[in-house]
Design a protein around this motif. Structure first.
Motif, PDB file in Angstrom:
ATOM      1  N   ARG A  61       0.853  -1.193   0.000  1.00  0.00           N
ATOM      2  CA  ARG A  61       0.000   0.000   0.000  1.00  0.00           C
ATOM      3  C   ARG A  61       0.884   1.237   0.000  1.00  0.00           C
ATOM      4  N   PHE A  62       0.648   2.129  -0.967  1.00  0.00           N
ATOM      5  CA  PHE A  62       1.457   3.337  -1.099  1.00  0.00           C
ATOM      6  C   PHE A  62       1.111   4.339   0.003  1.00  0.00           C
ATOM      7  N   LEU A  81       4.027  -2.829   3.683  1.00  0.00           N
ATOM      8  CA  LEU A  81       4.176  -4.172   3.134  1.00  0.00           C
ATOM      9  C   LEU A  81       4.070  -5.175   4.276  1.00  0.00           C
ATOM     10  N   ASP A  82       3.112  -6.067   4.171  1.00  0.00           N
ATOM     11  CA  ASP A  82       2.897  -7.072   5.221  1.00  0.00           C
ATOM     12  C   ASP A  82       2.733  -6.423   6.594  1.00  0.00           C
ATOM     13  N   GLY A  83       2.042  -5.276   6.612  1.00  0.00           N
ATOM     14  CA  GLY A  83       1.718  -4.628   7.870  1.00  0.00           C
ATOM     15  C   GLY A  83       2.796  -3.752   8.462  1.00  0.00           C
ATOM     16  N   ARG A  84       3.913  -3.591   7.774  1.00  0.00           N
ATOM     17  CA  ARG A  84       4.988  -2.751   8.313  1.00  0.00           C
ATOM     18  C   ARG A  84       5.462  -1.756   7.258  1.00  0.00           C
ATOM     19  N   SER A  85       5.989  -0.630   7.729  1.00  0.00           N
ATOM     20  CA  SER A  85       6.492   0.404   6.836  1.00  0.00           C
ATOM     21  C   SER A  85       7.783  -0.057   6.168  1.00  0.00           C
ATOM     22  N   GLU A  86       7.883   0.223   4.863  1.00  0.00           N
ATOM     23  CA  GLU A  86       9.068  -0.169   4.099  1.00  0.00           C
ATOM     24  C   GLU A  86       9.434   0.978   3.165  1.00  0.00           C
ATOM     25  N   ILE A  87      10.726   1.288   3.063  1.00  0.00           N
ATOM     26  CA  ILE A  87      11.206   2.293   2.119  1.00  0.00           C
ATOM     27  C   ILE A  87      11.654   1.573   0.855  1.00  0.00           C
ATOM     28  N   VAL A  88      11.155   2.046  -0.298  1.00  0.00           N
ATOM     29  CA  VAL A  88      11.435   1.370  -1.564  1.00  0.00           C
ATOM     30  C   VAL A  88      12.015   2.363  -2.562  1.00  0.00           C
TER      31      VAL A  88
END
Length: 239
Positions: A15-16, A29-36
């Motif tokens: 989710r963006f 992603l999978d319920g946690r914040s991720e930097i991409v």
């Protein structure tokens, strides 16, 4: 093309949340914040909707600092837009090689990233026929929602590089080669491409001059899904 843009086995849904520092985005992603990683230099002004679906490719190198790359973003109507600007060149080359772009058929040799001009530029695709005829193809990814429903514009930010490419294509026509500006319409809620003259008047003027010099414009739609991205059917150019 199967969706393996960054070397992983497929695309993963997230989710963006937001984009920042140009080449970074935060997703959940999978319920946690991720930097991409965001492989796009444009403004993406009409694409960034908090809460939208985001489709990510996992990096082939597990030691890369950012493990994920943003490839697709969901649109308000449920469609998709292609964010990864490294993909259009590959997709168009694959389509040309497979004979799915009628305007670029009949060339035996295909070379990518070929030097052009005197400023150290490279052209996206050089096609050469058995009799020596050459066609230079510059490819642009179009995702800027235009002022009219169904219209997608290019560019979404000032592009001095894009303007230079048009001058270089005109120079190739002047020496007897063929030259094509190829626009890939990379959002599923549009069916035509125009020029964002209000964003970059210089680019619009350069395209007008290039067309007068003999540079051709070709527009195709991208077929986009989380499973596959490919060049689809012709689209309309409205100038």
């Amino acid at each position: 093309m199967t969706a393996t843009a960054a070397g992983g086995p497929g695309l993963v849904q997230a989710r963006f949340v937001r984009r920042y520092k140009r080449f970074l985005a935060e997703v959940v992603l999978d319920g946690r914040s991720e930097i991409v990683h965001v492989p796009n230099t444009g403004s993406m002004a009409t694409l960034l909707h908090a809460g939208a679906d985001a489709w990510l490719a996992r990096a082939a190198n597990p030691k890369r600092k950012l493990l994920w790359t943003l490839v697709l973003l969901g649109l308000p109507d449920g469609g998709l837009a292609l964010i990864d600007t490294s993909l259009p060149n590959r997709l168009v080359h694959e389509a040309v090689a497979a004979g799915r772009v009628a305007e670029l058929a009949g060339y035996a040799q295909h070379r990518r990233e070929v030097p052009i001009g005197s400023a150290g530029s490279r052209c996206d695709l050089l096609l050469t026929a058995d009799d020596g005829r050459r066609c230079w193809v510059e490819i642009k990814n179009c995702t800027q929602l235009g002022s009219e429903p169904g219209r997608c514009d290019f560019p979404d930010a000032v592009t001095e590089r894009g303007t230079r490419h048009l001058h270089e294509l005109s120079e190739r026509v002047a020496v007897g080669d063929r030259a094509v500006q190829f626009y890939l319409l990379s959002r599923t809620d549009c069916d035509r491409v125009g020029i964002a003259r209000g964003i970059d008047p210089a680019y619009g003027a350069a395209l007008d001059a290039a067309q007068k010099a003999g540079v051709e414009v070709v527009v195709y739609r991208a077929r986009l899904s989380s499973a596959e991205q490919r060049v689809g059917e012709r689209a309309i150019f409205v100038g």
